[in-house]
Design an enzyme around this catalytic site. Sequence first.
Site, mmCIF file in Angstrom:
data_model
loop_
_atom_site.group_PDB
_atom_site.id
_atom_site.type_symbol
_atom_site.label_atom_id
_atom_site.label_comp_id
_atom_site.label_asym_id
_atom_site.label_seq_id
_atom_site.Cartn_x
_atom_site.Cartn_y
_atom_site.Cartn_z
ATOM 1 N N ASP A 1 0.751 -1.281 -0.087
ATOM 2 C CA ASP A 1 0.120 -0.007 0.085
ATOM 3 C C ASP A 1 0.884 1.127 0.169
ATOM 4 O O ASP A 1 0.297 2.240 0.031
ATOM 5 C CB ASP A 1 -0.908 -0.195 1.189
ATOM 6 C CG ASP A 1 -0.167 -0.306 2.480
ATOM 7 O OD1 ASP A 1 1.061 -0.444 2.610
ATOM 8 O OD2 ASP A 1 -0.966 -0.081 3.564
ATOM 9 N N GLU B 1 11.893 -2.840 12.470
ATOM 10 C CA GLU B 1 13.149 -2.456 11.670
ATOM 11 C C GLU B 1 14.441 -2.248 12.316
ATOM 12 O O GLU B 1 15.541 -2.818 12.013
ATOM 13 C CB GLU B 1 12.940 -1.256 10.766
ATOM 14 C CG GLU B 1 11.547 -1.347 9.800
ATOM 15 C CD GLU B 1 10.416 -0.703 10.560
ATOM 16 O OE1 GLU B 1 9.568 -0.439 10.004
ATOM 17 O OE2 GLU B 1 10.376 -0.609 11.881
#
Length: 356
Positions: A215, A302
């Site tokens: 997205d 991350e």
Amino acid sequence: MRHHRWLERISLVIATLFLQTTFLNFRTSSFLDFLPASQSNNVYGNYVSSPLPSSTSTVGRPTFLPRTLPDFTADQGYQSIDTPMVMDAAVISQYRKHYKLGDKPLVYFVTPTYRRPTQLLDLVQLSQSIQHDKATYWIVVEDASEGSKRVRDLLERSGMLFAHLAIESPKPAKKLSKQKMKALNVPRGVLQRNLGIDTVETLGIPGVIYFGDDDNKYDARLMEAIRYTQGVGIFSVAFRAESLYSRCKVDATTGKVVGTTSRWFKNKDNYAMDMAGFCVNSELVRGKHARFRQDSPPGKIEHMFLQQLVEDVSEMEPLLNNCTLIYSWHVKTKAGNPPKPKDKWDPAWKQIQPGV
């Protein structure tokens, strides 16, 4: 004179019929068309346990057969495919020869995805952004026990090297809302991204891995800009964490990364960056055995992945003109409220699903 006019009319009719027949028999150029007959029915290598379905023999060809449009909702009209597909090293080699790619390194574009009303829209936009770079290998991993036919069809239409896989997240990661997932420390997409890494290592062809959510929005130039990364590359992302952008801070004299800017951790964490803001060399990931962790704290998936690869942010490579260019945007596609069946203007609204 009248006799000549009749001959002209007959000639015109014959020419028109000839052109129409030629158009109906026209075949759009597809990579599958250039494979030998022995391989065109099973081009996806050793990962395929059964031949390519006969319906895929029309890839790239115009189809005029009528069919019923499926439901647009996320759960209905969803046809599963239990056979994963991975284009192996032999297909990659033929693909390179066909498109004259030479020794250009591959970019492995890993995309986790899940069923929702806007899934197909997001994947269509993503495919149209990255399919122009022929040295990009698209790995799409669905959050489900089996893959879906509509995602498989989209991948085949893209003309790209691709892998289509599926692995289901733990139940809490699927059932809870995004807010509750953060509160309970349940990151999403961990298993899907790790399966993408496993696929790259199984292929055994070095390249650069990029984790691109379906997205987000991407500039088509991104793949070429990150292709030659030797370690961990870092660059800017727009619209991240309710700010205009997040980027790395680069020392003007040394050219090395000294930190990152992000409102998410108020500049206290040098590893604070978006998933769309870094790429890694596959050989570095293989050597470090790096994987995403399911027990990552909220917002630090991350962080914990990159800490396995570098000891300090100064070891990262600042890309895209020292992080001054924007080639990726962190956005979310939102679907409007669908019309209810009682709306008289379109009584068959449930049967419409664009692009399928």
